[in-house]
Design a protein around this motif. Sequence first.
Motif, mmCIF file in Angstrom:
data_model
loop_
_atom_site.group_PDB
_atom_site.id
_atom_site.type_symbol
_atom_site.label_atom_id
_atom_site.label_comp_id
_atom_site.label_asym_id
_atom_site.label_seq_id
_atom_site.Cartn_x
_atom_site.Cartn_y
_atom_site.Cartn_z
ATOM 1 N N VAL A 41 50.339 43.920 40.560
ATOM 2 C CA VAL A 41 49.119 44.103 41.353
ATOM 3 C C VAL A 41 48.654 45.547 41.257
ATOM 4 C CG1 VAL A 41 48.084 43.888 43.641
ATOM 5 C CG2 VAL A 41 49.910 42.325 42.963
ATOM 6 N N LEU A 42 47.356 45.736 41.045
ATOM 7 C CA LEU A 42 46.713 47.043 41.051
ATOM 8 C C LEU A 42 45.389 46.954 41.804
ATOM 9 C CD1 LEU A 42 47.267 48.207 37.343
ATOM 10 C CD2 LEU A 42 48.246 49.292 39.370
ATOM 11 N N VAL A 43 44.887 48.087 42.243
ATOM 12 C CA VAL A 43 43.608 48.111 42.950
ATOM 13 C C VAL A 43 42.868 49.392 42.583
ATOM 14 C CG1 VAL A 43 44.513 49.268 45.013
ATOM 15 C CG2 VAL A 43 42.532 47.738 45.212
ATOM 16 N N ASP A 44 41.537 49.307 42.536
ATOM 17 C CA ASP A 44 40.719 50.506 42.438
ATOM 18 C C ASP A 44 39.601 50.398 43.474
ATOM 19 O OD1 ASP A 44 38.764 48.833 41.308
ATOM 20 O OD2 ASP A 44 39.128 49.505 39.259
ATOM 21 N N GLU A 45 38.566 51.182 43.347
ATOM 22 C CA GLU A 45 37.529 51.219 44.374
ATOM 23 C C GLU A 45 36.725 49.933 44.478
ATOM 24 O OE1 GLU A 45 38.123 53.515 42.184
ATOM 25 O OE2 GLU A 45 38.729 55.252 43.371
ATOM 26 N N ARG A 46 36.772 49.079 43.448
ATOM 27 C CA ARG A 46 35.928 47.892 43.441
ATOM 28 C C ARG A 46 36.687 46.578 43.308
ATOM 29 N NH1 ARG A 46 31.645 48.388 38.858
ATOM 30 N NH2 ARG A 46 30.930 46.475 39.873
ATOM 31 N N TYR A 47 37.872 46.613 42.705
ATOM 32 C CA TYR A 47 38.540 45.358 42.353
ATOM 33 C C TYR A 47 40.018 45.357 42.736
ATOM 34 C CZ TYR A 47 34.469 44.686 39.293
ATOM 35 O OH TYR A 47 33.191 44.545 38.804
ATOM 36 N N LEU A 48 40.505 44.153 42.971
ATOM 37 C CA LEU A 48 41.941 43.887 43.033
ATOM 38 C C LEU A 48 42.309 43.188 41.728
ATOM 39 C CD1 LEU A 48 44.515 43.863 44.912
ATOM 40 C CD2 LEU A 48 43.909 41.483 45.399
ATOM 41 N N TYR A 49 43.329 43.711 41.038
ATOM 42 C CA TYR A 49 43.775 43.144 39.765
ATOM 43 C C TYR A 49 45.141 42.489 39.986
ATOM 44 C CZ TYR A 49 40.309 46.479 37.949
ATOM 45 O OH TYR A 49 39.166 47.201 37.713
ATOM 46 N N VAL A 50 45.274 41.251 39.531
ATOM 47 C CA VAL A 50 46.534 40.520 39.673
ATOM 48 C C VAL A 50 46.898 39.943 38.314
ATOM 49 C CG1 VAL A 50 47.781 38.699 40.882
ATOM 50 C CG2 VAL A 50 45.931 39.921 42.051
ATOM 51 N N ARG A 51 48.114 40.205 37.869
ATOM 52 C CA ARG A 51 48.566 39.716 36.553
ATOM 53 C C ARG A 51 49.839 38.884 36.723
ATOM 54 N NH1 ARG A 51 49.544 42.821 30.819
ATOM 55 N NH2 ARG A 51 51.344 41.621 30.139
ATOM 56 N N PHE A 52 49.814 37.675 36.183
ATOM 57 C CA PHE A 52 50.968 36.772 36.181
ATOM 58 C C PHE A 52 51.535 36.710 34.771
ATOM 59 C CE2 PHE A 52 48.473 35.379 39.759
ATOM 60 C CZ PHE A 52 49.364 34.857 40.689
ATOM 61 N N ASP A 53 52.815 37.005 34.613
ATOM 62 C CA ASP A 53 53.523 36.816 33.345
ATOM 63 C C ASP A 53 54.522 35.688 33.554
ATOM 64 O OD1 ASP A 53 52.475 38.932 31.567
ATOM 65 O OD2 ASP A 53 53.270 40.279 33.095
ATOM 66 N N VAL A 54 54.281 34.574 32.874
ATOM 67 C CA VAL A 54 55.009 33.331 33.122
ATOM 68 C C VAL A 54 55.864 32.971 31.913
ATOM 69 C CG1 VAL A 54 54.762 30.861 33.611
ATOM 70 C CG2 VAL A 54 53.165 32.513 34.636
ATOM 71 N N LYS A 55 57.147 32.702 32.157
ATOM 72 C CA LYS A 55 58.011 32.139 31.128
ATOM 73 C C LYS A 55 58.124 30.642 31.365
ATOM 74 C CE LYS A 55 60.765 36.291 30.271
ATOM 75 N NZ LYS A 55 62.129 36.891 30.243
ATOM 76 N N GLN A 56 57.891 29.849 30.314
ATOM 77 C CA GLN A 56 57.892 28.395 30.478
ATOM 78 C C GLN A 56 58.399 27.711 29.209
ATOM 79 O OE1 GLN A 56 54.643 26.667 32.682
ATOM 80 N NE2 GLN A 56 54.431 24.994 31.206
ATOM 81 N N HIS A 57 59.461 26.927 29.385
ATOM 82 C CA HIS A 57 60.015 26.208 28.241
ATOM 83 C C HIS A 57 59.306 24.880 28.011
ATOM 84 C CE1 HIS A 57 63.389 29.000 29.215
ATOM 85 N NE2 HIS A 57 63.422 29.076 27.901
ATOM 86 N N ASP A 58 58.830 24.234 29.075
ATOM 87 C CA ASP A 58 58.064 23.001 28.916
ATOM 88 C C ASP A 58 56.752 23.287 28.200
ATOM 89 O OD1 ASP A 58 59.966 21.500 30.220
ATOM 90 O OD2 ASP A 58 58.978 21.645 32.178
ATOM 91 N N ALA A 59 56.183 22.265 27.595
ATOM 92 C CA ALA A 59 54.877 22.422 26.955
ATOM 93 C C ALA A 59 53.849 22.866 27.990
ATOM 94 C CB ALA A 59 54.456 21.104 26.322
#
Length: 215
Positions: A41-59
């Motif tokens: 999670v990051l934030v600046d004066e205008r936006y909230l940024y959210v990044r998901f890094d997902v590990k997944q063995h299923d298709a």
Amino acid sequence: ARAQSTPALDGDAGWSGAPAVTLGWDFTNGRPAPEETRVRVLVDERYLYVRFDVKQHDAIVATQTVDDSGQGSDDDVHVSLWPSGASGFEYQFDANPRGTHYQSSTENNTYSPTWTSVGRTFEGGYTVTMRIPLKAMRSDGRGTWLAQFTRYTKTSRETDEWAYAPGQSGTDVVTFAGKLEGLGAVAKATRTAPRIGIYALSQAGSRDAGGSTSR
């Protein structure tokens, strides 16, 4: 953390110093999550940024390509935010591995702000990055927001979550939400929460007419 520069939505630039949490609990099966999901999670004066890094063995299931259509039919990552605490509005932002996104809010039934999500799939997982305008949410100016992050896997019907406690009845219950701190400096970029007040209206009349009345 405050973003020192605009973080990339389709790459790694700008994310190295972002605070990270792990979705460590499989709510569906009541056990530790079997696969790693890390959220930054990051934030600046205008936006909230959210990044998901997902590990997944299923298709990976990502069939939807049009925003606001077919929600629930794909793998999905989700953030819930309560900028004004437990008694304020809830804002939900979802996206599938392609970046196709959905949103909702208790503020109104037609909540549809303009926001951005980008998805990238690769062997063994996917990454979704969200850029959410602060002005798309109402806040009372507090520096700590309540939040929950979840990840849904379509094939296993499993939902993994960040904040958890025994007795939890659902993944979006504000009572069990976690906290994002240090947002006071950017709270002014949100829309001010509506306030309710009670006012007395008085009506004056002559003594002969019955004197002053009020309602």
